[in-house]
Design an enzyme around this catalytic site. Structure first.
Site, PDB file in Angstrom:
ATOM      1  N   ALA A  19     -22.350   0.563 -81.342  1.00 52.92           N
ATOM      2  CA  ALA A  19     -21.276   1.524 -81.590  1.00 52.92           C
ATOM      3  C   ALA A  19     -21.329   2.578 -80.494  1.00 52.92           C
ATOM      4  O   ALA A  19     -22.366   2.764 -79.855  1.00 52.92           O
ATOM      5  CB  ALA A  19     -21.493   2.169 -82.950  1.00 52.92           C
ATOM      6  N   GLY A  60     -24.305  -2.382 -83.391  1.00 53.64           N
ATOM      7  CA  GLY A  60     -23.007  -2.992 -83.698  1.00 53.64           C
ATOM      8  C   GLY A  60     -22.747  -4.208 -82.830  1.00 53.64           C
ATOM      9  O   GLY A  60     -21.978  -5.103 -83.223  1.00 53.64           O
ATOM     10  N   GLU A 101     -24.297  -6.971 -84.559  1.00 56.99           N
ATOM     11  CA  GLU A 101     -23.528  -7.214 -85.784  1.00 56.99           C
ATOM     12  C   GLU A 101     -22.263  -8.012 -85.479  1.00 56.99           C
ATOM     13  O   GLU A 101     -21.886  -8.921 -86.227  1.00 56.99           O
ATOM     14  CB  GLU A 101     -23.215  -5.873 -86.471  1.00 56.99           C
ATOM     15  CG  GLU A 101     -24.487  -5.249 -87.072  1.00 56.99           C
ATOM     16  CD  GLU A 101     -24.307  -3.820 -87.542  1.00 56.99           C
ATOM     17  OE1 GLU A 101     -23.756  -3.007 -86.775  1.00 56.99           O
ATOM     18  OE2 GLU A 101     -24.734  -3.514 -88.671  1.00 56.99           O
ATOM     19  N   GLU A 160     -30.867   1.054 -84.510  1.00 54.53           N
ATOM     20  CA  GLU A 160     -30.259   2.235 -85.126  1.00 54.53           C
ATOM     21  C   GLU A 160     -31.272   3.254 -85.620  1.00 54.53           C
ATOM     22  O   GLU A 160     -31.046   4.462 -85.541  1.00 54.53           O
ATOM     23  CB  GLU A 160     -29.342   1.810 -86.287  1.00 54.53           C
ATOM     24  CG  GLU A 160     -28.026   1.167 -85.860  1.00 54.53           C
ATOM     25  CD  GLU A 160     -28.124  -0.341 -85.685  1.00 54.53           C
ATOM     26  OE1 GLU A 160     -29.252  -0.858 -85.551  1.00 54.53           O
ATOM     27  OE2 GLU A 160     -27.073  -1.009 -85.675  1.00 54.53           O
TER      28      GLU A 160
HETATM   29  C1  3H9 Z   1     -24.753   1.270 -83.885  1.00 53.63           C
HETATM   30  O1  3H9 Z   1     -24.416   0.371 -83.181  1.00 53.63           O
HETATM   31  C2  3H9 Z   1     -24.441   1.365 -85.333  1.00 53.63           C
HETATM   32  C3  3H9 Z   1     -23.859   0.084 -85.828  1.00 53.63           C
HETATM   33  O2  3H9 Z   1     -24.623  -0.416 -86.884  1.00 53.63           O
HETATM   34  C4  3H9 Z   1     -22.420   0.220 -86.187  1.00 53.63           C
HETATM   35  C5  3H9 Z   1     -22.161   1.116 -87.371  1.00 53.63           C
HETATM   36  C6  3H9 Z   1     -20.743   1.229 -87.755  1.00 53.63           C
HETATM   37  N1  3H9 Z   1     -22.795   4.645 -76.955  1.00 53.63           N
HETATM   38  O3  3H9 Z   1     -29.453   4.133 -71.205  1.00 53.63           O
HETATM   39  P1  3H9 Z   1     -28.660   4.076 -69.955  1.00 53.63           P
HETATM   40  C7  3H9 Z   1     -24.470   5.449 -72.206  1.00 53.63           C
HETATM   41  S1  3H9 Z   1     -25.615   2.596 -83.252  1.00 53.63           S
HETATM   42  C8  3H9 Z   1     -22.369   5.525 -76.042  1.00 53.63           C
HETATM   43  O4  3H9 Z   1     -28.920   5.081 -68.908  1.00 53.63           O
HETATM   44  P2  3H9 Z   1     -29.833   1.529 -69.317  1.00 53.63           P
HETATM   45  C9  3H9 Z   1     -25.614   6.364 -71.835  1.00 53.63           C
HETATM   46  O5  3H9 Z   1     -25.481   7.608 -72.495  1.00 53.63           O
HETATM   47  C10 3H9 Z   1     -25.883   2.146 -81.563  1.00 53.63           C
HETATM   48  N2  3H9 Z   1     -22.926   5.636 -74.828  1.00 53.63           N
HETATM   49  O6  3H9 Z   1     -28.681   2.613 -69.294  1.00 53.63           O
HETATM   50  C11 3H9 Z   1     -25.455   6.467 -70.332  1.00 53.63           C
HETATM   51  O7  3H9 Z   1     -24.398   7.370 -70.076  1.00 53.63           O
HETATM   52  P3  3H9 Z   1     -24.442   8.310 -68.779  1.00 53.63           P
HETATM   53  C12 3H9 Z   1     -26.915   1.106 -81.398  1.00 53.63           C
HETATM   54  C13 3H9 Z   1     -23.950   4.830 -74.549  1.00 53.63           C
HETATM   55  O8  3H9 Z   1     -29.340   0.389 -68.547  1.00 53.63           O
HETATM   56  C14 3H9 Z   1     -24.978   5.066 -69.953  1.00 53.63           C
HETATM   57  O9  3H9 Z   1     -24.425   4.500 -71.142  1.00 53.63           O
HETATM   58  N3  3H9 Z   1     -27.190   0.883 -80.012  1.00 53.63           N
HETATM   59  C15 3H9 Z   1     -24.437   3.906 -75.471  1.00 53.63           C
HETATM   60  O10 3H9 Z   1     -31.133   2.156 -68.968  1.00 53.63           O
HETATM   61  C16 3H9 Z   1     -26.078   4.161 -69.447  1.00 53.63           C
HETATM   62  O11 3H9 Z   1     -27.128   4.155 -70.404  1.00 53.63           O
HETATM   63  C17 3H9 Z   1     -28.126   1.574 -79.355  1.00 53.63           C
HETATM   64  O12 3H9 Z   1     -28.834   2.379 -79.903  1.00 53.63           O
HETATM   65  C18 3H9 Z   1     -23.809   3.806 -76.719  1.00 53.63           C
HETATM   66  N4  3H9 Z   1     -24.202   2.928 -77.659  1.00 53.63           N
HETATM   67  O13 3H9 Z   1     -29.988   1.094 -70.859  1.00 53.63           O
HETATM   68  C19 3H9 Z   1     -28.251   1.280 -77.883  1.00 53.63           C
HETATM   69  N5  3H9 Z   1     -25.487   3.246 -74.913  1.00 53.63           N
HETATM   70  O14 3H9 Z   1     -24.455   7.388 -67.607  1.00 53.63           O
HETATM   71  C20 3H9 Z   1     -28.400   2.562 -77.097  1.00 53.63           C
HETATM   72  C21 3H9 Z   1     -25.619   3.747 -73.676  1.00 53.63           C
HETATM   73  O15 3H9 Z   1     -23.231   9.142 -68.919  1.00 53.63           O
HETATM   74  N6  3H9 Z   1     -28.431   2.313 -75.701  1.00 53.63           N
HETATM   75  N7  3H9 Z   1     -24.706   4.698 -73.446  1.00 53.63           N
HETATM   76  O16 3H9 Z   1     -25.723   9.092 -68.895  1.00 53.63           O
HETATM   77  C22 3H9 Z   1     -29.521   1.848 -75.042  1.00 53.63           C
HETATM   78  O17 3H9 Z   1     -30.536   1.523 -75.639  1.00 53.63           O
HETATM   79  C23 3H9 Z   1     -29.466   1.748 -73.558  1.00 53.63           C
HETATM   80  O18 3H9 Z   1     -28.431   2.591 -73.113  1.00 53.63           O
HETATM   81  C24 3H9 Z   1     -29.194   0.326 -73.001  1.00 53.63           C
HETATM   82  C25 3H9 Z   1     -28.945   0.414 -71.480  1.00 53.63           C
HETATM   83  C26 3H9 Z   1     -30.437  -0.530 -73.251  1.00 53.63           C
HETATM   84  C27 3H9 Z   1     -28.009  -0.295 -73.658  1.00 53.63           C
END
Ligand code: 3H9
Length: 708
Positions: free
Chosen positions: A63, A106, A109, A129
């Site tokens: 999400a 998500g 999911e 999450e």
């Molecule tokens: C969820 O899904 C709930 C569900 O059950 C649905 C319920 C209804 N959203 O980390 P990085 C941005 S909860 C918005 O530096 P990497 C991040 O802020 C979600 N923005 O890259 C950054 O922005 P900026 C579950 C996001 O390659 C840029 O993307 N998912 C999101 O080192 C690059 O990120 C998670 O918890 C997001 N979801 O790592 C995953 N994700 O450039 C969270 C990233 O402006 N994300 N951004 O600073 C991660 O773990 C890592 O970002 C990922 C990439 C491994 C994906």
């Protein structure tokens, strides 16, 4: 279909591509685009099966986390993904999810709503999450146990750790690994399954039936221990348990209820704050993205002690050949033996192969001379914390180092400009303050002196990234961010003991607050001689007549240095298990009596408020002075360097949650009781409290960027 989601055809296979860089989060427009694309493909008689794939570097990372803040603040209603997932699952044509990069939250999911999943070799899937203080909210806790079994689902949903593609195939989350071109492989797979039944994960229950009911209790126990204080892991376990007891739709309703409780909690606010805080630290307003960085191909480290050894390992781990220099063969041998032992322990735990260890050891050259230092692109100094010694070392290495070589000091308190002043290259001098154990702790404080060049700073941030550390830029102030704040925190811990709290009361109250250990236990772990030495260095700066803590220095002078000598604030047995030390208690009482300090009973609330608000007040001071760029940088320092509880978001986030007016009022009480010198409220705190502001909303980075 819209600009975020495209629909194309490869013969009789429809290809739906999500194009929402950088991580294809499910931002507004993405679910709608998937829905209309699936509907179009389903209605197209020429289409036999459908592939869903992520454009760019990843499938769907989850999400859009930014949207949660809008939901909680009431700006937006929470849209549910569930209807879309049911529509995908009910599609009469096989839907194949093609996963590369990460299918998180998500994203997984969505993937589990497809009829089949294929996966690239380096991909990861996960339900992370809980790391944001929430739980899966689109049937993740209901579909995952049906696909992967209850044990795997619990592990993934309660602890949030990712699963690699081979494990995902073994667990039944993915059906096939595709080597080579993922899209071509997914299209070929889709042709294979075209015309076959469309298996729905929500209808599968064979893996639910065999679940051992005892697993929920044992996982709860594990979560309480390893995720102490956190509510989301327990909610995730409840939701997975519901999958084993309720029909799918009712399980989803229970999941939604738990998800909402978590989403509106202060814990999720804090953990989401921490997620974005960590991603903001490397954005330095006056350092453009395109600032040149020096290539670091070779490094040299001075000192193979506890810090020097850990720093050497960091270079070796980052693939950088490194020389480590000591002054005596004995110290060098001891340092290398520790490095070898640390790697061997990692191999023993199965977290590193023997070959990888050998490769890293081979990158390290131990020696007693400066041979080869003239080839290094960076020289890291890790000698004792003493200005005269550091200056002597910097003057020496400045003569040997090649032009353009960065000189980095691992000082934890000293003036980086003064250290740089003895060199001919102040723009290449910088502080790299690691936290012990340096090879383990993620934090690297990068200290920017007044002459430090932008390239030197940008190169240091890049180096932190290569070392897999979180690099936080700090200004050149005594103790920088972390240790400067620690001084009043430790001061209050000692004062509380002098005033009548026991060592165990102080440690226990802060441990219960969520700190990994109490402040006095931390002193015993680090060694009371460390603080003693730092205080000697700055004794001349103490303001006459202002109360100073007394006991830690006396303990150090008595040779009671903490864990390493078996006695300090507490007594330690051979396993380093603490127990109350009655001699320390008597010493405290005697010293308090001699100093005329009135002993009284001290509440746990007072212990927490005095220690934590001392941190907050100092944080606000250094924020106002520009030593930290943002309040969230301070939080990143405390979360990664001082084991502040992540679910409180860091000291500044904690203060925002408590309300700055309340924080100020409490500090005013302490000022009235303990005096202006110790408890003068930070001007920024007063300003924000009076204007109804928060630390989070106070942003001077834009101002700096404008002036850059
Ligand atoms: C969820 O899904 C709930 C569900 O059950 C649905 C319920 C209804 N959203 O980390 P990085 C941005 S909860 C918005 O530096 P990497 C991040 O802020 C979600 N923005 O890259 C950054 O922005 P900026 C579950 C996001 O390659 C840029 O993307 N998912 C999101 O080192 C690059 O990120 C998670 O918890 C997001 N979801 O790592 C995953 N994700 O450039 C969270 C990233 O402006 N994300 N951004 O600073 C991660 O773990 C890592 O970002 C990922 C990439 C491994 C994906």
């Amino acid at each position: 279909m819209n600009e975020l989601v495209t629909l194309s055809r490869d013969g009789d296979i429809a290809v739906i591509t999500i194009q929402n860089p950088p991580v294809n989060a499910l931002s507004p427009g993405v679910p709608e685009g998937i829905r209309s694309s699936v509907a179009s493909a389903a209605a197209d008689p020429a289409v036999k099966a459908i592939v869903v794939i992520g454009g760019g570097r990843t499938f769907i990372a989850g999400a859009d986390i930014r949207e949660f803040g809008k939901v909680v603040s009431g700006e937006k209603p929470r849209g549910s993904l569930l209807p879309l997932l049911l529509e995908i699952e009910d599609c009469p044509k096989p839907v194949v999810m093609a996963i590369h990069g990460t299918a998180f939250g998500g994203g997984l999911e969505v993937a589990m709503a497809g009829h089949y999943r294929v996966i690239a070799p380096g991909a990861q899937v996960g339900q992370p999450e809980v790391k944001l203080g929430i739980i899966p909210g689109a049937a993740g806790t209901q579909r995952l146990p049906r696909l992967a079994g209850v044990a795997k689902a619990l592990e993934m949903c309660a602890f949030g750790e990712p699963v690699s593609s081979p494990d995902a195939v073994t667990a039944g989350i993915a059906d096939r690994m595709i080597e080579g071109d993922l899209l071509a492989g997914a299209v070929a797979f889709a042709r294979e399954v075209a015309g076959r039944p469309t298996p729905k994960s929500r209808e599968r229950d064979e893996k639910l039936r065999g679940a051992d009911p005892a697993i929920f209790g044992s996982t709860r126990q594990q979560a309480r221990k390893t995720r102490r204080g956190q509510t989301a892991p327990l909610a995730a376990i409840d939701a997975v348990e519901a999958a084993t007891k309720l029909p799918f739709a009712e399980g989803c309703a229970r999941e939604a209820e738990l998800f909402n409780q978590c989403l509106y909690s202060t814990q999720s606010r804090a953990l989401i704050h921490a997620f974005f805080a960590e991603r903001a630290v490397s954005k330095i307003p006056d350092i453009a993205k395109e600032t040149a960085v020096f290539e670091i191909r070779r490094a040299a480290v001075i000192g193979a002690g506890t810090m020097g050894g850990g720093i050497t390992m960091n270079y070796a781990n980052a693939g950088i050949p490194v020389i480590v220099k000591e002054t005596t063969q004995e110290a060098l041998d001891r340092g290398m033996a520790t490095i070898r032992k640390n790697y061997a322990n990692t191999v023993k735990k199965g977290k590193m192969s023997q070959a990888a260890m050998d490769e890293r050891m081979a990158r390290i050259t131990p020696q007693l001379t400066y041979d080869g230092f003239n080839q290094a692109d960076i020289i890291a100094e890790a000698v004792f914390e003493n200005m005269a010694l550091k200056k002597q070392v910097f003057a020496e290495i400045d003569k040997i180092a090649k032009p353009g070589c960065i000189l980095a000091s691992n000082t934890s308190y000293l003036d980086i400009d003064e250290i740089g002043s003895v060199t001919s290259r102040p723009s290449l001098v910088i502080g790299h303050h690691y936290f012990s154990p340096a090879n383990v702790m993620r934090l690297l404080e990068i200290v920017r002196g007044k002459n430090t060049g932008k390239e030197t700073l940008a190169s240091s941030l890049e180096l932190a990234r290569r070392m897999k550390k979180v690099g936080v830029v700090a200004g050149n102030s005594r103790g920088f961010i972390g240790n400067r704040m620690l001084t009043p925190y430790l001061r209050e811990a000692q004062f509380l003991v002098e005033e009548g709290a026991s060592v165990e009361d102080v440690n226990g109250a802060l441990y219960d607050f969520g700190m990994a250990m109490g402040p006095l236990a931390m002193g015993d772990l680090a060694g009371l001689d460390v603080g003693w030495r730092a205080r000697q260095e700055f004794k001349h700066l103490e303001k006459p007549g202002v109360r100073q803590p007394m006991v830690a220095d006396r303990l150090a002078e008595l040779g009671r240095l903490g864990q390493k000598t078996g006695r300090g604030w507490s007594k330690y047995d051979e396993n380093r298990t603490p127990s109350p030390d009655h001699e320390t208690a008597a010493l405290v009482e005697q010293m308090a009596h001699e100093a005329g300090i009135e002993r009284r009973s001290v509440s746990r609330e007072e212990i927490v408020d005095r220690c934590i608000y001392a941190l907050v007040n100092e944080g606000a001071c250094l924020l106002g002075e520009g030593v930290a760029l943002r309040a969230s940088d301070i939080d990143v320092v405390y979360l990664n360097g001082y084991a502040f509880p992540s679910w409180r978001g860091g000291p500044m986030c904690y203060a925002d949650t408590a309300g700055l007016k309340n924080v100020l009022a409490r500090i005013e009480e302490f000022r009235a009781r303990h005096g202006e010198d110790l408890w003068s409220p930070a001007p920024l705190l007063v300003q924000l409290a009076e204007s109804g502001g928060t630390f989070a909303s106070w942003d001077r980075t834009r101002e700096i960027a404008a002036g850059a």
